[in-house]
Enzyme design. Sequence first.
Site, short mmCIF file in Angstrom:
data_model
loop_
_atom_site.label_atom_id
_atom_site.label_comp_id
_atom_site.label_asym_id
_atom_site.label_seq_id
_atom_site.Cartn_x
_atom_site.Cartn_y
_atom_site.Cartn_z
N LYS A 82 40.69 35.70 23.63
CA LYS A 82 41.71 35.79 22.57
C LYS A 82 41.38 34.77 21.49
O LYS A 82 41.26 33.58 21.74
CB LYS A 82 43.09 35.48 23.18
CG LYS A 82 44.22 35.69 22.20
CD LYS A 82 45.46 36.21 22.91
CE LYS A 82 46.63 36.27 21.94
NZ LYS A 82 46.48 37.34 20.96
N GLY A 83 41.19 35.25 20.30
CA GLY A 83 40.98 34.34 19.17
C GLY A 83 42.21 34.44 18.28
O GLY A 83 43.22 35.03 18.66
N GLY A 109 36.82 45.59 26.98
CA GLY A 109 37.82 46.27 27.80
C GLY A 109 38.84 46.92 26.87
O GLY A 109 38.73 46.81 25.64
N ASP A 110 39.87 47.56 27.44
CA ASP A 110 40.79 48.29 26.56
C ASP A 110 41.55 47.36 25.61
O ASP A 110 41.81 47.73 24.46
CB ASP A 110 41.75 49.16 27.37
CG ASP A 110 42.70 48.35 28.21
OD1 ASP A 110 42.22 47.55 29.03
OD2 ASP A 110 43.93 48.49 28.05
N THR A 133 34.51 46.30 32.16
CA THR A 133 35.52 45.47 32.84
C THR A 133 35.37 45.64 34.35
O THR A 133 35.21 46.77 34.82
CB THR A 133 36.98 45.81 32.46
OG1 THR A 133 37.86 45.15 33.39
CG2 THR A 133 37.28 47.30 32.53
N ILE A 134 35.45 44.54 35.05
CA ILE A 134 35.39 44.66 36.51
C ILE A 134 36.65 45.34 37.04
O ILE A 134 36.66 45.84 38.15
CB ILE A 134 35.20 43.29 37.21
CG1 ILE A 134 36.41 42.37 37.01
CG2 ILE A 134 33.91 42.62 36.78
CD1 ILE A 134 36.45 41.20 37.99
N ASP A 135 37.73 45.40 36.24
CA ASP A 135 38.98 46.02 36.70
C ASP A 135 38.89 47.55 36.75
O ASP A 135 39.70 48.19 37.41
CB ASP A 135 40.15 45.64 35.78
CG ASP A 135 40.35 44.14 35.66
OD1 ASP A 135 39.78 43.41 36.49
OD2 ASP A 135 41.04 43.70 34.73
N ARG A 170 41.21 35.21 63.70
CA ARG A 170 42.04 34.93 62.53
C ARG A 170 42.25 36.17 61.66
O ARG A 170 41.45 37.11 61.70
CB ARG A 170 41.37 33.87 61.64
CG ARG A 170 41.53 32.48 62.17
CD ARG A 170 40.75 31.51 61.33
NE ARG A 170 41.04 30.15 61.75
CZ ARG A 170 40.27 29.12 61.48
NH1 ARG A 170 39.16 29.27 60.79
NH2 ARG A 170 40.62 27.91 61.89
N ARG A 179 43.97 42.61 37.72
CA ARG A 179 45.25 42.62 37.00
C ARG A 179 46.21 43.64 37.63
O ARG A 179 46.44 43.58 38.82
CB ARG A 179 45.03 42.86 35.50
CG ARG A 179 44.20 41.75 34.86
CD ARG A 179 44.37 41.65 33.39
NE ARG A 179 45.66 41.08 33.03
CZ ARG A 179 45.89 39.79 32.83
NH1 ARG A 179 44.92 38.92 32.95
NH2 ARG A 179 47.08 39.36 32.51
O1 F6P Z 1 40.19 41.67 33.15
C1 F6P Z 1 39.19 41.08 33.89
C2 F6P Z 1 39.72 39.91 34.66
O2 F6P Z 1 38.65 39.38 35.40
C3 F6P Z 1 40.95 40.21 35.54
O3 F6P Z 1 40.60 40.87 36.71
C4 F6P Z 1 41.50 38.81 35.71
O4 F6P Z 1 42.87 38.82 35.99
C5 F6P Z 1 41.24 38.19 34.36
O5 F6P Z 1 40.16 38.89 33.78
C6 F6P Z 1 40.88 36.73 34.42
O6 F6P Z 1 40.77 36.29 33.11
P1 F6P Z 1 40.15 34.89 32.71
O7 F6P Z 1 38.66 34.97 32.83
O8 F6P Z 1 40.58 34.73 31.30
O9 F6P Z 1 40.71 33.87 33.63
#
Ligand code: F6P
Length: 362
Positions: A82-83, A109-110, A133-135, A170, A179
């Site tokens: 975020k800028g 990402g989106d 995005t890994i999400d 365990r 997210r």
């Molecule tokens: O959107 C990708 C992601 O890795 C999410 O899975 C995670 O919640 C977030 O970014 C973490 O963001 P940051 O790198 O800003 O801590």
Amino acid sequence: METRKRLGILTSGGDCPGLNAVIRAVVSHATLTYNWEVLGIPYATEGLLKRKSVSINVHGLDLRGMDPLLSTGGTILGSINKGDTEARAEEVIAGYHDLGLDALIAIGGDGSLKILHQLALQGGWNMVAVPKTIDNDVACTERAVGFDTAVNTIVEALHRLTFTAASHDRVMVVEVMGRESGYLALHSGIAGGADVILIPESPYSIEEVCRKISELRDRWGRNFAIVVVAEGAKTSGGLGESRHYTDAQGQVRLRGIGEYVADQIARCSGNQIEARVTVLGHVQRGGMPSAFDRLIATAFGKTAVDLVVEKQYGQMVAWQNGQVVSVPLQEVFTNSPRFIDPKDPLLATARALGTYVGNPIP
Ligand code: F6P
């Protein structure tokens, strides 16, 4: 002599493995096939704001003839989450024109693509997007760059944890990212043989989690269990037990669900079960891209350049039915973020194998 067209490229939002492979494909195809010049914009909109760029050539980043870009994680261009883009939109927009760009390929990402698309519309940029995005929650594409590698990283962690869990009887609770989407947890949980997979889209009850763990012991004589929990998982009461908090930059973050679930498991067993928590965190964002991520990164990069040359702006490259297609960005934003459909066959697959994946939604 004809002046070379100038293509900008930037990476925006959280990094992931495979970004450099996209950059490599874009640079190779744009320069070798179309003789365009490629300028890398460092730190996305920050670079545009500061009018910064670096010229990238096909062999400009070679290490004695070896090309590190295909296989290195992160992004050589740097990225920002975020800028102050909104406040300084006019200046950012002017940056594109001041750098003399004829077009821009944005990898994001989106969230970041939406901001960039808005700037493109406002400022008359010629932009094509590549999803990462890994999400894996960008709509209209079955895969985003980075997801496959992150799934592999989690699966490897689950494999390691299984043996120490078994040795000590365990329950291992493994918190993964994503997210509000459960793709990372569901895919890695199935591939890693988890007993319980908790995802935001399919609310869980702690009683069912404990029942599953007891069943493993009583019916199968198994005294350990692996629980994968997505950072945004919720109970069937609708509670998001992740501690949502807002960081100094105003970003909402999720944390704490792993500890919460482990604590609840210990409580409901009257402290008979020892539960341990592993929060994989940014380990999931690092490492060498998998073969599949390199493949789609390369195919996406190549197609993005073709779209630029064909002047098909406002499009995103996407992976559908085993091939690269393009979709209008507007359609992507209308449907993003993408969540797991309750009818996703993978949920049924997990349930069929006895994995608890939350309560079925009627
Ligand atoms: O959107 C990708 C992601 O890795 C999410 O899975 C995670 O919640 C977030 O970014 C973490 O963001 P940051 O790198 O800003 O801590």
